[in-house]
Write a protein that holds these residues in place. Structure first.
Motif, mmCIF file in Angstrom:
data_model
loop_
_atom_site.group_PDB
_atom_site.id
_atom_site.type_symbol
_atom_site.label_atom_id
_atom_site.label_comp_id
_atom_site.label_asym_id
_atom_site.label_seq_id
_atom_site.Cartn_x
_atom_site.Cartn_y
_atom_site.Cartn_z
ATOM 1 N N ARG A 246 0.910 -1.303 -0.078
ATOM 2 C CA ARG A 246 -0.139 0.009 -0.095
ATOM 3 C C ARG A 246 0.746 1.539 0.003
ATOM 4 O O ARG A 246 1.744 1.412 0.313
ATOM 5 N N TYR A 247 0.450 2.000 -1.121
ATOM 6 C CA TYR A 247 1.246 3.574 -1.154
ATOM 7 C C TYR A 247 -0.368 4.672 -1.072
ATOM 8 O O TYR A 247 -1.092 4.709 -0.875
ATOM 9 N N CYS A 248 0.122 5.340 0.924
ATOM 10 C CA CYS A 248 -0.561 6.592 0.703
ATOM 11 C C CYS A 248 -0.246 8.159 0.174
ATOM 12 O O CYS A 248 1.319 7.875 1.149
ATOM 13 N N GLU A 249 -0.354 8.793 0.044
ATOM 14 C CA GLU A 249 0.338 10.381 -0.173
ATOM 15 C C GLU A 249 -1.290 11.440 0.338
ATOM 16 O O GLU A 249 -2.668 11.183 -0.124
ATOM 17 N N LEU A 250 -0.722 12.119 1.027
ATOM 18 C CA LEU A 250 -1.327 13.727 1.032
ATOM 19 C C LEU A 250 -0.402 14.859 0.531
ATOM 20 O O LEU A 250 0.814 14.972 0.595
ATOM 21 N N ARG A 251 -1.539 15.614 -0.101
ATOM 22 C CA ARG A 251 -0.414 16.705 -1.127
ATOM 23 C C ARG A 251 -1.147 17.801 -0.694
ATOM 24 O O ARG A 251 -2.235 18.202 -0.716
ATOM 25 N N LEU A 252 -0.663 19.199 -0.562
ATOM 26 C CA LEU A 252 -1.257 20.501 -0.544
ATOM 27 C C LEU A 252 0.146 21.460 -1.109
ATOM 28 O O LEU A 252 1.594 20.814 -0.762
ATOM 29 N N TYR A 253 -0.683 21.277 -1.930
ATOM 30 C CA TYR A 253 0.805 22.907 -2.997
ATOM 31 C C TYR A 253 0.155 23.926 -3.851
ATOM 32 O O TYR A 253 -1.129 24.174 -3.302
ATOM 33 N N ALA A 254 0.662 24.937 -4.117
ATOM 34 C CA ALA A 254 0.426 25.820 -5.023
ATOM 35 C C ALA A 254 1.310 26.230 -5.917
ATOM 36 O O ALA A 254 2.677 26.350 -6.126
ATOM 37 N N ARG A 255 0.046 26.192 -7.276
ATOM 38 C CA ARG A 255 0.762 27.292 -8.390
ATOM 39 C C ARG A 255 0.976 28.174 -8.752
ATOM 40 O O ARG A 255 -0.395 29.702 -8.166
ATOM 41 N N GLY A 256 1.994 28.918 -8.386
ATOM 42 C CA GLY A 256 1.735 30.708 -9.403
ATOM 43 C C GLY A 256 2.264 31.768 -7.753
ATOM 44 O O GLY A 256 0.946 32.466 -7.982
ATOM 45 N N ALA A 257 2.532 30.917 -6.821
ATOM 46 C CA ALA A 257 1.752 31.733 -5.645
ATOM 47 C C ALA A 257 2.921 32.716 -5.906
ATOM 48 O O ALA A 257 1.709 34.238 -4.613
ATOM 49 N N PHE A 258 3.112 33.525 -6.605
ATOM 50 C CA PHE A 258 4.012 34.772 -6.361
ATOM 51 C C PHE A 258 4.279 35.048 -7.921
ATOM 52 O O PHE A 258 3.495 35.007 -8.610
ATOM 53 N N ASP A 259 3.268 37.048 -7.972
ATOM 54 C CA ASP A 259 2.593 37.863 -8.944
ATOM 55 C C ASP A 259 3.581 37.655 -9.668
ATOM 56 O O ASP A 259 3.778 37.009 -11.396
ATOM 57 N N SER A 260 5.342 37.597 -9.801
ATOM 58 C CA SER A 260 5.996 37.348 -10.904
ATOM 59 C C SER A 260 6.619 35.943 -10.732
ATOM 60 O O SER A 260 7.312 36.049 -12.128
ATOM 61 N N ARG A 261 6.003 34.996 -10.225
ATOM 62 C CA ARG A 261 6.238 34.002 -10.854
ATOM 63 C C ARG A 261 4.744 32.771 -10.783
ATOM 64 O O ARG A 261 5.326 31.941 -10.208
ATOM 65 N N PRO A 262 4.549 33.188 -12.182
ATOM 66 C CA PRO A 262 3.115 32.722 -11.909
ATOM 67 C C PRO A 262 3.123 31.122 -12.642
ATOM 68 O O PRO A 262 1.933 30.541 -12.359
#
Length: 196
Positions: free
Chosen positions: A98-114
Motif C-alpha cells: 500500500r502507498y498513501c499520499e497527502l499533498r498540499l501545493y500552490a501553483r503561481g503563489a507569487f505574481d512575479s513567478r506565475p
C-alpha cells in the motif's frame, strides 16, 4: 536475438475519472480511479519455494482540488490545491502492498513567478506483511512501513525547462530490512527537468 524476458507477461492498465479545469470562479478538480492487471509470473512472498504465480494486480484512487484562486479573472489555475492518493496491491506478490499520499501545493503563489510550484507531500509506504514476517523469522531487523515528508520548490525557468530544490525527511528509509546503525534520513533534492 531474443527480445523476451523470463516470466514477463502483459500489463494492462485502465483509468477513469473526472477533470474540471480552472476558470474564473470555477475551481480546478481532478478525480480518478484505476486498476491494473499483470500476467507476468511472480515469486510468491507467502511461499517462495512454490511455483511462480500470475494474476498480479493493483488498484488506486486519487483526487486533487483547488481550494483558492490567486487571480481568478486573469490566471485562474494559480492558487492553493490539496490532494491524496491511495494505491494497493496484493501483499503475497508485491513487496509494497500500500502507498498513501497527502499533498498540499500552490501553483503561481507569487505574481512575479506565475508558473512556479511549491509543494508539501506526506507519504506512507506499507511493506508486504509476508515479506516482513519472513525477514523477522530469519532473524533480520525489519520495519512494516516507511514514512516521508517532502517540501519542494519548482521554478519554471524557460519554455519546457524547470529546476527544483527540496528537502525530504524519511523515517525508516530502507526497503524492509535494516541494521542497528540505520537512522532516519534527511535528503536534499535538486532536479532539472527539460521537456521537448
Amino acid at each position: 536475438m531474443d527480445w523476451s524476458t523470463p516470466h514477463a507477461g502483459i500489463l494492462l492498465i485502465d483509468e477513469a475519472g473526472y477533470k474540471s479545469k480552472a476558470a474564473p470562479g470555477v475551481l480546478d478538480t481532478w478525480l480518478r480511479a484505476g486498476v491494473g492487471f499483470n500476467t507476468s509470473r511472480y515469486t510468491s512472498l507467502t511461499d517462495p519455494k512454490r511455483r511462480r504465480e500470475s494474476g498480479n494486480n493493483f488498484h488506486f484512487i486519487a483526487a486533487d482540488r483547488q481550494f483558492w484562486q490567486n487571480d481568478p479573472d486573469g490566471t485562474p489555475f494559480r492558487g492553493i490545491y490539496g490532494g491524496f492518493s491511495i494505491m494497493e496491491a496484493p501483499p503475497g506478490l508485491n513487496r509494497i502492498s500500500r502507498y498513501c499520499e497527502l499533498r498540499l501545493y500552490a501553483r503561481g503563489a507569487f505574481d512575479s513567478r506565475p508558473s512556479d510550484l511549491i509543494a508539501l507531500v506526506a507519504s506512507n509506504t506499507s511493506w508486504s506483511k509476508f515479506a516482513v514476517d519472513a525477514a523477522l523469522t530469519n532473524g533480520q531487523l525489519a520495519h512494516r512501513e516507511t514514512t516521508a515528508i517532502t517540501a519542494t520548490y519548482t521554478a519554471h525557468l524557460a519554455p519546457g525547462v524547470y529546476a527544483g530544490v527540496g528537502l525530504s525527511y524519511i523515517h525508516n528509509p530502507t526497503r524492509i530490512t535494516h541494521t542497528p546503525q540505520t537512522k532516519d534520513a534527511l535528503n536534499l533534492l535538486l532536479s532539472t527537468l527539460i521537456f521537448f
